[in-house]
Design a protein around this motif. Structure first.
Motif, short mmCIF file in Angstrom:
data_model
loop_
_atom_site.label_atom_id
_atom_site.label_comp_id
_atom_site.label_asym_id
_atom_site.label_seq_id
_atom_site.Cartn_x
_atom_site.Cartn_y
_atom_site.Cartn_z
N ILE A 175 -7.85 1.44 4.57
CA ILE A 175 -6.87 0.43 4.99
C ILE A 175 -7.47 -0.44 6.08
O ILE A 175 -7.36 -1.68 6.05
CB ILE A 175 -5.58 1.11 5.48
N GLN B 202 -11.41 -8.74 6.06
CA GLN B 202 -10.72 -10.03 6.12
C GLN B 202 -11.18 -10.84 7.33
O GLN B 202 -11.44 -12.04 7.24
CB GLN B 202 -9.21 -9.80 6.18
N ALA C 114 -5.24 -0.58 -2.03
CA ALA C 114 -3.97 -1.22 -2.36
C ALA C 114 -3.11 -1.40 -1.11
O ALA C 114 -2.56 -2.49 -0.86
CB ALA C 114 -3.22 -0.40 -3.41
N LEU C 115 -3.01 -0.34 -0.30
CA LEU C 115 -2.23 -0.44 0.94
C LEU C 115 -2.87 -1.41 1.92
O LEU C 115 -2.18 -2.14 2.64
CB LEU C 115 -2.08 0.94 1.57
N MET D 199 -4.70 -4.07 1.19
CA MET D 199 -4.45 -5.44 0.76
C MET D 199 -3.02 -5.86 1.11
O MET D 199 -2.78 -7.00 1.54
CB MET D 199 -4.67 -5.56 -0.75
N LEU D 200 -2.08 -4.92 0.95
CA LEU D 200 -0.69 -5.22 1.30
C LEU D 200 -0.55 -5.47 2.79
O LEU D 200 0.11 -6.43 3.22
CB LEU D 200 0.21 -4.06 0.86
N LEU D 201 -1.20 -4.62 3.60
CA LEU D 201 -1.13 -4.78 5.05
C LEU D 201 -1.81 -6.07 5.50
O LEU D 201 -1.31 -6.77 6.39
CB LEU D 201 -1.77 -3.57 5.74
N ARG E 82 -2.07 -8.75 3.81
CA ARG E 82 -1.18 -9.85 3.43
C ARG E 82 -0.03 -10.01 4.42
O ARG E 82 0.32 -11.12 4.82
CB ARG E 82 -0.63 -9.56 2.04
N ILE E 83 0.52 -8.86 4.86
CA ILE E 83 1.68 -8.90 5.77
C ILE E 83 1.26 -9.41 7.15
O ILE E 83 2.00 -10.17 7.79
CB ILE E 83 2.32 -7.51 5.87
N THR E 84 0.10 -8.97 7.62
CA THR E 84 -0.33 -9.30 8.99
C THR E 84 -1.15 -10.58 9.07
O THR E 84 -1.62 -10.93 10.16
CB THR E 84 -1.16 -8.14 9.56
N SER F 138 -2.09 -2.53 14.13
CA SER F 138 -2.29 -1.70 12.94
C SER F 138 -3.66 -1.03 12.97
O SER F 138 -3.79 0.17 12.66
CB SER F 138 -2.16 -2.57 11.68
#
Length: 260
Positions: A88, A95, A226-227, A229-231, A233-235, A245
């Motif tokens: 994660i 990024q 997967a988690l 990428m989701l995190l 995207r959110i942050t 995080s």
């Protein structure tokens, strides 16, 4: 090994049992066939239990739990959770690294980004070779200590990637330092893992344990990506959320070292 063994036979009735397993230490009955006079089949257990046993065979050693030491399960649970937090965080640091290289900006050039990525990878490769040269013979002496060092260096490497956008003038130095840190991680964790695998093996099954550990790590990697990428995207665009995080997951990762 799938086999069908006749266990009872008379003039009126023929009973055949079907057993499934890949060795004598892990056999379980899957069905009983009755021929008296018509043929009938009775499955042992539910279809879900049968499927679950099949899936479990891809992730635990043959003969589990009798084929491994009692500390195998807690170690693997915490090791998988640590790996999950690492993957994660990797998404967050990657990024930031890509942003620092200039992905998405018109002023960035392909050759410039390629050269910086090449320099980063080259530093890591050279660092791994030098670390092996100086410390390779000492990795067997204290496996747990070197695993701790490997985790610390991996955390440092990801931290450098996350910091890289903050120091554009020293970008190459920062990312090379991060790559150098992770190169130590690859050598130390890989070498000490072999010693731990030998410790867990009770039935001369070190290769099987290593293979199943690879399956567990692959599953943790996919979930972590997967988690992550989701995190990410959110942050996105929120430095406070990104750093919170990252630091929280890093503390959880180091907490897990007390158990594995």
């Amino acid at each position: 090994m799938e086999g069908i063994s006749e266990v009872a036979k008379s003039k009126q009735q023929l009973i055949i049992e079907e057993w499934n397993g890949s060795s004598s230490t892990k056999l379980f009955k899957t069905a009983t066939i009755f021929a008296s006079p018509s043929l009938s089949i009775h499955r042992s257990g539910s279809r879900f239990n049968h499927v679950w046993r099949r899936v479990l065979q891809a992730f635990v050693p043959e003969g589990f739990p009798g084929s491994v030491t009692p500390d195998y399960v807690p170690f693997q649970v915490w090791d998988s959770l640590q790996g999950l937090s690492t993957y994660i965080r990797t998404m967050l640091s990657t990024q930031a690294l890509l942003s620092a290289i200039g992905v998405g900006e018109k002023s960035a050039t392909v050759i410039g980004a390629t050269f910086q990525w090449f320099l980063r990878d080259l530093t890591g490769m050279l660092g791994g070779v030098l670390f092996t040269f100086y410390q390779g013979s000492n990795l067997d002496s204290n496996a747990k200590m070197w695993r701790l060092v490997a985790d610390l260096m991996n955390d440092l490497g990801m931290l450098m990637d996350l910091l890289s956008p903050l120091f554009p003038s020293a970008f190459a130095f920062v990312v090379c330092l991060g790559s150098l840190s992770r190169s130590f991680t690859g050598v130390a964790s890989g070498a000490t893992r072999a010693a731990l695998t030998q410790h867990f093996a009770l039935q001369n099954n070190a290769a099987d344990i290593s293979a199943k550990e690879g399956s567990q790590e692959t599953m943790a990697t996919m979930i972590g990506m997967a988690l992550g990428m989701l995190l990410a995207r959110i942050t996105m665009g929120n430095p406070f959320a990104i750093w919170f995080s990252f630091l929280f997951l890093t503390m959880f990762h180091m907490y897990g070292k007390f158990y594995c």
